[in-house]
Motif scaffolding. Structure first.
Motif, PDB file in Angstrom:
ATOM      1  N   ALA A  17      35.754 -33.806  16.783  1.00  0.00           N
ATOM      2  CA  ALA A  17      35.838 -35.085  17.498  1.00  0.00           C
ATOM      3  C   ALA A  17      36.923 -35.067  18.569  1.00  0.00           C
ATOM      4  N   VAL A  18      38.052 -34.418  18.282  1.00  0.00           N
ATOM      5  CA  VAL A  18      39.139 -34.346  19.266  1.00  0.00           C
ATOM      6  C   VAL A  18      38.697 -33.540  20.478  1.00  0.00           C
ATOM      7  N   ASP A  19      38.012 -32.425  20.249  1.00  0.00           N
ATOM      8  CA  ASP A  19      37.513 -31.613  21.362  1.00  0.00           C
ATOM      9  C   ASP A  19      36.511 -32.395  22.202  1.00  0.00           C
ATOM     10  N   THR A  20      35.642 -33.148  21.539  1.00  0.00           N
ATOM     11  CA  THR A  20      34.653 -33.947  22.253  1.00  0.00           C
ATOM     12  C   THR A  20      35.338 -35.031  23.073  1.00  0.00           C
ATOM     13  N   ALA A  21      36.323 -35.695  22.506  1.00  0.00           N
ATOM     14  CA  ALA A  21      37.048 -36.741  23.231  1.00  0.00           C
ATOM     15  C   ALA A  21      37.759 -36.157  24.446  1.00  0.00           C
ATOM     16  N   GLU A  22      38.366 -35.002  24.281  1.00  0.00           N
ATOM     17  CA  GLU A  22      39.052 -34.355  25.405  1.00  0.00           C
ATOM     18  C   GLU A  22      38.044 -33.959  26.486  1.00  0.00           C
ATOM     19  N   LYS A  23      36.913 -33.438  26.081  1.00  0.00           N
ATOM     20  CA  LYS A  23      35.863 -33.044  27.026  1.00  0.00           C
ATOM     21  C   LYS A  23      35.384 -34.270  27.818  1.00  0.00           C
ATOM     22  N   ILE A  24      35.184 -35.388  27.123  1.00  0.00           N
ATOM     23  CA  ILE A  24      34.733 -36.614  27.776  1.00  0.00           C
ATOM     24  C   ILE A  24      35.806 -37.135  28.731  1.00  0.00           C
ATOM     25  N   ASN A  25      37.049 -37.180  28.278  1.00  0.00           N
ATOM     26  CA  ASN A  25      38.137 -37.654  29.146  1.00  0.00           C
ATOM     27  C   ASN A  25      38.301 -36.776  30.379  1.00  0.00           C
ATOM     28  N   LYS A  57      23.989 -36.481  36.447  1.00  0.00           N
ATOM     29  CA  LYS A  57      22.785 -35.657  36.392  1.00  0.00           C
ATOM     30  C   LYS A  57      23.153 -34.197  36.162  1.00  0.00           C
ATOM     31  N   SER A  58      24.211 -33.737  36.819  1.00  0.00           N
ATOM     32  CA  SER A  58      24.624 -32.339  36.652  1.00  0.00           C
ATOM     33  C   SER A  58      25.101 -32.070  35.219  1.00  0.00           C
ATOM     34  N   LEU A  59      25.763 -33.051  34.605  1.00  0.00           N
ATOM     35  CA  LEU A  59      26.179 -32.883  33.210  1.00  0.00           C
ATOM     36  C   LEU A  59      24.965 -32.711  32.309  1.00  0.00           C
ATOM     37  N   LEU A  60      23.978 -33.570  32.489  1.00  0.00           N
ATOM     38  CA  LEU A  60      22.764 -33.488  31.659  1.00  0.00           C
ATOM     39  C   LEU A  60      22.022 -32.178  31.870  1.00  0.00           C
ATOM     40  N   GLU A  61      21.934 -31.759  33.131  1.00  0.00           N
ATOM     41  CA  GLU A  61      21.190 -30.545  33.442  1.00  0.00           C
ATOM     42  C   GLU A  61      21.908 -29.278  32.984  1.00  0.00           C
ATOM     43  N   SER A  62      23.213 -29.370  32.751  1.00  0.00           N
ATOM     44  CA  SER A  62      23.965 -28.183  32.326  1.00  0.00           C
ATOM     45  C   SER A  62      23.576 -27.723  30.931  1.00  0.00           C
ATOM     46  N   GLY A  63      23.063 -28.648  30.127  1.00  0.00           N
ATOM     47  CA  GLY A  63      22.687 -28.312  28.760  1.00  0.00           C
ATOM     48  C   GLY A  63      23.858 -28.328  27.789  1.00  0.00           C
ATOM     49  N   ASP A  64      25.069 -28.561  28.304  1.00  0.00           N
ATOM     50  CA  ASP A  64      26.269 -28.581  27.465  1.00  0.00           C
ATOM     51  C   ASP A  64      26.644 -29.986  27.014  1.00  0.00           C
ATOM     52  N   TRP A  65      25.905 -30.967  27.460  1.00  0.00           N
ATOM     53  CA  TRP A  65      26.230 -32.360  27.197  1.00  0.00           C
ATOM     54  C   TRP A  65      25.075 -33.077  26.512  1.00  0.00           C
ATOM     55  N   THR A  66      25.409 -33.916  25.532  1.00  0.00           N
ATOM     56  CA  THR A  66      24.393 -34.760  24.906  1.00  0.00           C
ATOM     57  C   THR A  66      24.221 -36.014  25.757  1.00  0.00           C
ATOM     58  N   PRO A  67      23.065 -36.626  25.702  1.00  0.00           N
ATOM     59  CA  PRO A  67      22.874 -37.882  26.440  1.00  0.00           C
ATOM     60  C   PRO A  67      23.903 -38.947  26.026  1.00  0.00           C
ATOM     61  N   ASP A  68      24.284 -38.974  24.761  1.00  0.00           N
ATOM     62  CA  ASP A  68      25.264 -39.944  24.287  1.00  0.00           C
ATOM     63  C   ASP A  68      26.632 -39.716  24.936  1.00  0.00           C
ATOM     64  N   LYS A  96      28.825 -42.058  27.651  1.00  0.00           N
ATOM     65  CA  LYS A  96      30.235 -42.444  27.520  1.00  0.00           C
ATOM     66  C   LYS A  96      30.997 -42.180  28.815  1.00  0.00           C
ATOM     67  N   VAL A  97      30.712 -41.052  29.446  1.00  0.00           N
ATOM     68  CA  VAL A  97      31.337 -40.743  30.741  1.00  0.00           C
ATOM     69  C   VAL A  97      30.923 -41.799  31.761  1.00  0.00           C
ATOM     70  N   ARG A  98      29.643 -42.099  31.803  1.00  0.00           N
ATOM     71  CA  ARG A  98      29.110 -43.083  32.749  1.00  0.00           C
ATOM     72  C   ARG A  98      29.754 -44.446  32.543  1.00  0.00           C
ATOM     73  N   SER A  99      29.793 -44.902  31.307  1.00  0.00           N
ATOM     74  CA  SER A  99      30.332 -46.216  30.998  1.00  0.00           C
ATOM     75  C   SER A  99      31.781 -46.349  31.446  1.00  0.00           C
ATOM     76  N   GLN A 155      44.639 -44.771  27.978  1.00  0.00           N
ATOM     77  CA  GLN A 155      43.850 -43.537  27.941  1.00  0.00           C
ATOM     78  C   GLN A 155      42.586 -43.780  27.119  1.00  0.00           C
ATOM     79  N   LEU A 156      41.436 -43.620  27.749  1.00  0.00           N
ATOM     80  CA  LEU A 156      40.178 -43.770  27.014  1.00  0.00           C
ATOM     81  C   LEU A 156      39.959 -42.558  26.133  1.00  0.00           C
ATOM     82  N   THR A 157      39.609 -42.800  24.892  1.00  0.00           N
ATOM     83  CA  THR A 157      39.255 -41.716  23.968  1.00  0.00           C
ATOM     84  C   THR A 157      38.057 -42.138  23.145  1.00  0.00           C
ATOM     85  N   TYR A 158      37.310 -41.159  22.696  1.00  0.00           N
ATOM     86  CA  TYR A 158      36.110 -41.430  21.900  1.00  0.00           C
ATOM     87  C   TYR A 158      36.123 -40.598  20.658  1.00  0.00           C
TER      88      TYR A 158
END
Length: 80
Positions: free
Chosen positions: A3-11, A36-47, A51-54, A77-80
């Motif tokens: 979860a910490v890695d995901t939050a850092e990636k999102i931030n 769109k580039s995040l989604l197309e990279s295959g490294d990101w979930t739609p969810d 969160k990045v978009r919001s 600082q936004l975190t998820y």
């Protein structure tokens, strides 16, 4: 991924997205292309992209209309 890695990636993505949008003459188009580039990279979930978009939309909106207080303290600082 932890979860910490995901939050850092999102931030990090939020910061990268905002940097690009700030320097673009068309920030909304820039935001759309970035997400769109995040989604197309295959490294990101739609969810996670949502969160990045919001967060990016909220921050950009507050810059455009700073009188609309979202209740967050300055420097929050936004975190998820």
């Amino acid at each position: 991924m932890a979860a910490v890695d995901t939050a850092e990636k999102i931030n990090n993505a939020i910061g990268d997205c905002l940097t690009r949008c700030y320097s673009s003459p068309t920030p909304v188009l820039c935001l759309t292309e970035y997400l769109k580039s995040l989604l197309e990279s295959g490294d990101w979930t739609p969810d996670d992209v949502a969160k990045v978009r919001s967060a990016a939309v909220r921050i950009l909106r507050n810059i455009a209309a700073p009188e609309e207080d979202d209740g967050l303290p300055i420097g929050f600082q936004l975190t998820y």
